[in-house]
Design a protein around this motif. Sequence first.
Motif, PDB file in Angstrom:
ATOM      1  N   THR A  19     -41.099 -37.228  21.024  1.00 48.46           N
ATOM      2  CA  THR A  19     -42.297 -37.603  21.774  1.00 48.46           C
ATOM      3  C   THR A  19     -41.926 -38.354  23.044  1.00 48.46           C
ATOM      4  O   THR A  19     -42.505 -38.108  24.110  1.00 48.46           O
ATOM      5  CB  THR A  19     -43.236 -38.460  20.892  1.00 48.46           C
ATOM      6  OG1 THR A  19     -43.604 -37.693  19.743  1.00 48.46           O
ATOM      7  CG2 THR A  19     -44.476 -38.887  21.642  1.00 48.46           C
ATOM      8  N   ILE A  20     -40.971 -39.260  22.948  1.00 45.83           N
ATOM      9  CA  ILE A  20     -40.519 -40.002  24.133  1.00 45.83           C
ATOM     10  C   ILE A  20     -39.947 -39.035  25.172  1.00 45.83           C
ATOM     11  O   ILE A  20     -40.272 -39.123  26.363  1.00 45.83           O
ATOM     12  CB  ILE A  20     -39.476 -41.070  23.734  1.00 45.83           C
ATOM     13  CG1 ILE A  20     -40.151 -42.184  22.931  1.00 45.83           C
ATOM     14  CG2 ILE A  20     -38.766 -41.630  24.968  1.00 45.83           C
ATOM     15  CD1 ILE A  20     -39.187 -43.132  22.247  1.00 45.83           C
ATOM     16  N   ILE A  21     -39.122 -38.120  24.733  1.00 44.83           N
ATOM     17  CA  ILE A  21     -38.532 -37.130  25.643  1.00 44.83           C
ATOM     18  C   ILE A  21     -39.623 -36.282  26.274  1.00 44.83           C
ATOM     19  O   ILE A  21     -39.657 -36.085  27.495  1.00 44.83           O
ATOM     20  CB  ILE A  21     -37.501 -36.252  24.899  1.00 44.83           C
ATOM     21  CG1 ILE A  21     -36.283 -37.089  24.519  1.00 44.83           C
ATOM     22  CG2 ILE A  21     -37.099 -35.039  25.737  1.00 44.83           C
ATOM     23  CD1 ILE A  21     -35.342 -36.417  23.531  1.00 44.83           C
ATOM     24  N   HIS A  22     -40.531 -35.770  25.442  1.00 45.60           N
ATOM     25  CA  HIS A  22     -41.610 -34.917  25.946  1.00 45.60           C
ATOM     26  C   HIS A  22     -42.495 -35.684  26.933  1.00 45.60           C
ATOM     27  O   HIS A  22     -42.859 -35.169  27.988  1.00 45.60           O
ATOM     28  CB  HIS A  22     -42.447 -34.374  24.788  1.00 45.60           C
ATOM     29  CG  HIS A  22     -43.543 -33.473  25.239  1.00 45.60           C
ATOM     30  ND1 HIS A  22     -43.323 -32.153  25.560  1.00 45.60           N
ATOM     31  CD2 HIS A  22     -44.857 -33.701  25.470  1.00 45.60           C
ATOM     32  CE1 HIS A  22     -44.456 -31.615  25.949  1.00 45.60           C
ATOM     33  NE2 HIS A  22     -45.405 -32.539  25.902  1.00 45.60           N
ATOM     34  N   PHE A  23     -42.853 -36.909  26.577  1.00 45.33           N
ATOM     35  CA  PHE A  23     -43.733 -37.711  27.414  1.00 45.33           C
ATOM     36  C   PHE A  23     -43.063 -38.036  28.751  1.00 45.33           C
ATOM     37  O   PHE A  23     -43.711 -38.003  29.800  1.00 45.33           O
ATOM     38  CB  PHE A  23     -44.129 -38.994  26.679  1.00 45.33           C
ATOM     39  CG  PHE A  23     -45.406 -39.596  27.160  1.00 45.33           C
ATOM     40  CD1 PHE A  23     -46.625 -38.999  26.872  1.00 45.33           C
ATOM     41  CD2 PHE A  23     -45.400 -40.769  27.897  1.00 45.33           C
ATOM     42  CE1 PHE A  23     -47.812 -39.557  27.318  1.00 45.33           C
ATOM     43  CE2 PHE A  23     -46.579 -41.336  28.345  1.00 45.33           C
ATOM     44  CZ  PHE A  23     -47.793 -40.728  28.058  1.00 45.33           C
TER      45      PHE A  23
END
Length: 148
Positions: free
Chosen positions: A100-104
Amino acid sequence: MNIFMHIHLFAGIAWIGGSIFMFVLGVTLTDKKKQSEVYPHVGPIFGYFELVSLFFLVGTGVLLIYTNGLLEQLLSNENTEVVDYLRKKLFIVALVILATIIHFAIALKTNNTQRTKIQNLISRGSSLFIFFANIFILHYAIMIRSIL
């Protein structure tokens, strides 16, 4: 069932439901022009909604572990069925948070701009991973709840 469980369930419904919605949107909206019209509007709203859901999931999850007396068992070498399921669930949750951090980060950096091929691959790959990992998280949550 305490209030933390209700909040955890509601946040889980929001998180997984949103994930399914975006997965279906991504699969069915193949026209690049339509994607460029829809995603800049839907993406940020969805992203912030999902971050709030994730915050509540993690927060209430920690509280549920503590209030159910599972923290000591998690930190020990105990291998009960509940602890084994919880460890597996928490491992996948950690991977989902990382994805999620990477995607965000990619989404924030590239909103209203053209993504590179690698950004697109990583963004879509992380979304796909999150979608399928949610199924396993839900499975372990059901197994844990059935035992408790």
